[in-house]
Design a protein around this motif. Structure first.
Motif, PDB file in Angstrom:
ATOM      1  N   HIS A   1       0.830  -1.210   0.000  1.00 53.30           N
ATOM      2  CA  HIS A   1       0.000   0.000   0.000  1.00 53.30           C
ATOM      3  C   HIS A   1       0.862   1.257   0.000  1.00 53.30           C
ATOM      4  N   SER A   2       1.961   1.241   0.747  1.00 55.64           N
ATOM      5  CA  SER A   2       2.849   2.407   0.794  1.00 55.64           C
ATOM      6  C   SER A   2       3.466   2.697  -0.571  1.00 55.64           C
ATOM      7  N   LEU A   3       3.773   1.632  -1.309  1.00 50.76           N
ATOM      8  CA  LEU A   3       4.430   1.800  -2.601  1.00 50.76           C
ATOM      9  C   LEU A   3       3.460   2.142  -3.727  1.00 50.76           C
ATOM     10  N   TYR A   4       2.236   1.612  -3.674  1.00 55.23           N
ATOM     11  CA  TYR A   4       1.313   1.745  -4.809  1.00 55.23           C
ATOM     12  C   TYR A   4      -0.017   2.403  -4.460  1.00 55.23           C
ATOM     13  N   GLY A   5      -0.283   2.618  -3.185  1.00 48.56           N
ATOM     14  CA  GLY A   5      -1.557   3.210  -2.795  1.00 48.56           C
ATOM     15  C   GLY A   5      -1.515   4.731  -2.843  1.00 48.56           C
ATOM     16  N   PRO A   6      -2.578   5.377  -2.392  1.00 50.58           N
ATOM     17  CA  PRO A   6      -3.814   4.745  -1.876  1.00 50.58           C
ATOM     18  C   PRO A   6      -4.700   4.224  -2.997  1.00 50.58           C
ATOM     19  N   PHE A   7      -5.604   3.319  -2.629  1.00 52.96           N
ATOM     20  CA  PHE A   7      -6.541   2.726  -3.578  1.00 52.96           C
ATOM     21  C   PHE A   7      -7.944   3.223  -3.280  1.00 52.96           C
ATOM     22  N   LYS A   8      -8.678   3.510  -4.306  1.00 52.68           N
ATOM     23  CA  LYS A   8     -10.033   4.034  -4.145  1.00 52.68           C
ATOM     24  C   LYS A   8     -11.045   2.895  -4.004  1.00 52.68           C
ATOM     25  N   ASP A   9     -12.083   3.180  -3.220  1.00 56.11           N
ATOM     26  CA  ASP A   9     -13.236   2.282  -3.114  1.00 56.11           C
ATOM     27  C   ASP A   9     -12.849   0.849  -2.779  1.00 56.11           C
ATOM     28  N   GLY A  10     -11.903   0.677  -1.873  1.00 59.54           N
ATOM     29  CA  GLY A  10     -11.539  -0.665  -1.437  1.00 59.54           C
ATOM     30  C   GLY A  10     -10.812  -1.484  -2.469  1.00 59.54           C
ATOM     31  N   GLY A  11     -10.219  -0.838  -3.472  1.00 58.88           N
ATOM     32  CA  GLY A  11      -9.538  -1.566  -4.534  1.00 58.88           C
ATOM     33  C   GLY A  11      -8.392  -2.431  -4.062  1.00 58.88           C
ATOM     34  N   LEU A  12      -7.776  -2.066  -2.943  1.00 60.22           N
ATOM     35  CA  LEU A  12      -6.677  -2.866  -2.403  1.00 60.22           C
ATOM     36  C   LEU A  12      -7.103  -4.304  -2.176  1.00 60.22           C
ATOM     37  N   TYR A  13      -8.326  -4.493  -1.661  1.00 61.02           N
ATOM     38  CA  TYR A  13      -8.751  -5.803  -1.196  1.00 61.02           C
ATOM     39  C   TYR A  13      -9.148  -6.761  -2.324  1.00 61.02           C
ATOM     40  N   THR A  14      -9.076  -6.292  -3.563  1.00 61.35           N
ATOM     41  CA  THR A  14      -9.341  -7.178  -4.700  1.00 61.35           C
ATOM     42  C   THR A  14      -8.054  -7.613  -5.397  1.00 61.35           C
ATOM     43  N   LYS A  15      -6.917  -7.198  -4.901  1.00 62.00           N
ATOM     44  CA  LYS A  15      -5.643  -7.582  -5.512  1.00 62.00           C
ATOM     45  C   LYS A  15      -5.350  -9.052  -5.226  1.00 62.00           C
ATOM     46  N   THR A  16      -4.665  -9.718  -6.158  1.00 63.23           N
ATOM     47  CA  THR A  16      -4.300 -11.109  -5.937  1.00 63.23           C
ATOM     48  C   THR A  16      -3.129 -11.193  -4.960  1.00 63.23           C
ATOM     49  N   ALA A  17      -2.986 -12.357  -4.348  1.00 58.54           N
ATOM     50  CA  ALA A  17      -1.862 -12.563  -3.433  1.00 58.54           C
ATOM     51  C   ALA A  17      -0.538 -12.375  -4.153  1.00 58.54           C
ATOM     52  N   ASP A  18      -0.418 -12.912  -5.364  1.00 54.16           N
ATOM     53  CA  ASP A  18       0.822 -12.773  -6.130  1.00 54.16           C
ATOM     54  C   ASP A  18       1.139 -11.312  -6.417  1.00 54.16           C
ATOM     55  N   GLU A  19       0.123 -10.549  -6.764  1.00 53.70           N
ATOM     56  CA  GLU A  19       0.313  -9.140  -7.082  1.00 53.70           C
ATOM     57  C   GLU A  19       0.781  -8.356  -5.860  1.00 53.70           C
ATOM     58  N   VAL A  20       0.181  -8.626  -4.711  1.00 55.72           N
ATOM     59  CA  VAL A  20       0.542  -7.895  -3.495  1.00 55.72           C
ATOM     60  C   VAL A  20       1.956  -8.260  -3.055  1.00 55.72           C
ATOM     61  N   ILE A  21       2.271  -9.548  -3.064  1.00 52.70           N
ATOM     62  CA  ILE A  21       3.612  -9.965  -2.639  1.00 52.70           C
ATOM     63  C   ILE A  21       4.673  -9.397  -3.580  1.00 52.70           C
ATOM     64  N   ALA A  22       4.455  -9.519  -4.881  1.00 50.20           N
ATOM     65  CA  ALA A  22       5.448  -9.047  -5.859  1.00 50.20           C
ATOM     66  C   ALA A  22       5.665  -7.547  -5.774  1.00 50.20           C
ATOM     67  N   GLY A  23       4.646  -6.804  -5.330  1.00 44.02           N
ATOM     68  CA  GLY A  23       4.766  -5.348  -5.240  1.00 44.02           C
ATOM     69  C   GLY A  23       5.124  -4.850  -3.857  1.00 44.02           C
ATOM     70  N   SER A  24       5.482  -5.763  -2.962  1.00 42.82           N
ATOM     71  CA  SER A  24       5.813  -5.386  -1.594  1.00 42.82           C
ATOM     72  C   SER A  24       7.321  -5.389  -1.384  1.00 42.82           C
ATOM     73  N   THR A  25       7.741  -5.111  -0.165  1.00 41.22           N
ATOM     74  CA  THR A  25       9.167  -5.198   0.158  1.00 41.22           C
ATOM     75  C   THR A  25       9.604  -6.642   0.400  1.00 41.22           C
ATOM     76  N   PHE A  26       8.671  -7.571   0.388  1.00 41.89           N
ATOM     77  CA  PHE A  26       8.974  -8.996   0.485  1.00 41.89           C
ATOM     78  C   PHE A  26       8.811  -9.610  -0.900  1.00 41.89           C
ATOM     79  N   ARG A  27       9.906  -9.838  -1.560  1.00 40.91           N
ATOM     80  CA  ARG A  27       9.856 -10.338  -2.942  1.00 40.91           C
ATOM     81  C   ARG A  27       9.896 -11.866  -2.952  1.00 40.91           C
ATOM     82  N   TYR A  28       9.621 -12.410  -4.136  1.00 38.86           N
ATOM     83  CA  TYR A  28       9.731 -13.852  -4.310  1.00 38.86           C
ATOM     84  C   TYR A  28      11.182 -14.304  -4.436  1.00 38.86           C
ATOM     85  N   GLU A  29      12.080 -13.374  -4.797  1.00 36.73           N
ATOM     86  CA  GLU A  29      13.473 -13.762  -4.984  1.00 36.73           C
ATOM     87  C   GLU A  29      14.072 -14.183  -3.664  1.00 36.73           C
ATOM     88  N   SER A  30      14.820 -15.257  -3.674  1.00 27.48           N
ATOM     89  CA  SER A  30      15.486 -15.728  -2.475  1.00 27.48           C
ATOM     90  C   SER A  30      16.874 -15.131  -2.387  1.00 27.48           C
TER      91      SER A  30
END
Length: 304
Positions: free
Chosen positions: A275-304
């Motif tokens: 949310h800090s990187l891509y928000g704010p989201f209107k009308d509750g749009g945050l809560y419709t994002k996929t798990a993959d989308e949220v993780i990939a766009g967060s500070t916790f990446r899939y890369e090991s």
């Protein structure tokens, strides 16, 4: 708004049937507790454990037809329901909860959240939490909640502030909304979906009521501590499915080198950073994002 109702006609019909059957969103469990107290007094030779099961859980059988009343009773006791041996204190506990208008507060806030998130209608069941009658101290557990596809349970203490109750309800009802949006129940979730569900639930608290009312586990660990655990333990397991498999990652377990509440902590940090990187989201749009989308766009990446 969250577009959670896929077939409004079906849901309207279900709501109408519920109302005809007398099922209201916030059930009047106060009368159940008084019935339990009365039965304990009148049946003093009978174990209060069985009276509690009969009086409280038999009333819920229609909501949970796939499990026995005994199973439901046992599960509720493990997640916060007051002990049967506390029956002598129940009248005073319920009186104090009534004096704080807890049932009315939950009903009003539930209606507000349902409109805000366009969420499904679901019964809400309020019971006193274990040891609610005892003097409050730093180790006292004052509240707990559990969300199922059939109902939300809130286990409360009379000493709670109204914001604490609203925050607990928002966290649990957000789970219900997310599960309805995904079309799944918790048994069908993967670990990554469970992390995001918990993250969404607690972020909703921050968004609605402010940081003051967030759970303490959001600050348990530093980013450096957490990201190492994320890389070594979580990334290889993100696609495991089933509550019995992913719960250990949410709650932590010493013999797995997973600290307490680590999954809840990570889930919130993922959502908060996204949310800090891509928000704010209107009308509750945050809560419709996929798990993959949220993780990939967060500070916790899939890369090991």
């Amino acid at each position: 708004m969250l577009l959670l109702i896929k077939n409004s006609r079906v849901h309207k019909n279900k709501r109408a049937r519920k109302r005809r059957c007398g099922v209201l969103p916030v059930l009047d469990t106060r009368t159940w507790m008084y019935d339990f107290l009365k039965a304990c007094k009148e049946q003093h030779l009978k174990n209060p454990y069985f009276i509690q099961c009969d009086v409280l859980c038999s009333s819920l059988k229609n909501l949970f037809p796939d499990i026995s009343v005994e199973e439901l009773h046992y599960h509720l006791l493990t997640i916060g329901l007051f002990e049967p041996s506390e029956w002598k204190a129940i009248e005073q506990t319920v009186y104090r909860m009534e004096k704080s208008s807890m049932w009315e507060l939950v009903s009003q806030e539930y209606e507000r959240l349902k409109r805000k998130w366009n969420g499904p209608e679901i019964p809400i069941i309020i019971f006193p939490i274990r040891n609610a009658h005892l003097t409050r101290n730093k180790n006292t557990v004052l509240k707990n909640g559990a969300a199922f596809k059939e109902a939300i349970f809130l286990f409360l203490s009379p000493d709670l502030q109204k914001e604490e109750i609203m925050a607990l309800l928002a966290h649990e009802y957000n789970h219900v909304c997310r599960l309805a949006y995904l079309g799944k129940d918790e048994k069908q979730l993967s670990l990554k979906e469970a992390l995001i569900i918990e993250g969404f639930g607690e972020f909703a608290v921050k968004e609605l009521y402010g940081e003051k009312w967030l759970a303490p586990w959001i600050n348990f660990y530093s980013f450096d501590e957490t990201v190492e655990i994320w890389k070594k333990k979580f990334i290889p397991s993100l696609n495991i499915v089933g509550k019995e498999k992913y719960d250990v990652f949410l709650y932590g377990k010493n013999n797995r080198h997973l600290p307490k509440w680590i999954g809840y902590h990570i889930g919130f940090q993922i959502v908060d950073s996204f949310h800090s990187l891509y928000g704010p989201f209107k009308d509750g749009g945050l809560y419709t994002k996929t798990a993959d989308e949220v993780i990939a766009g967060s500070t916790f990446r899939y890369e090991s």
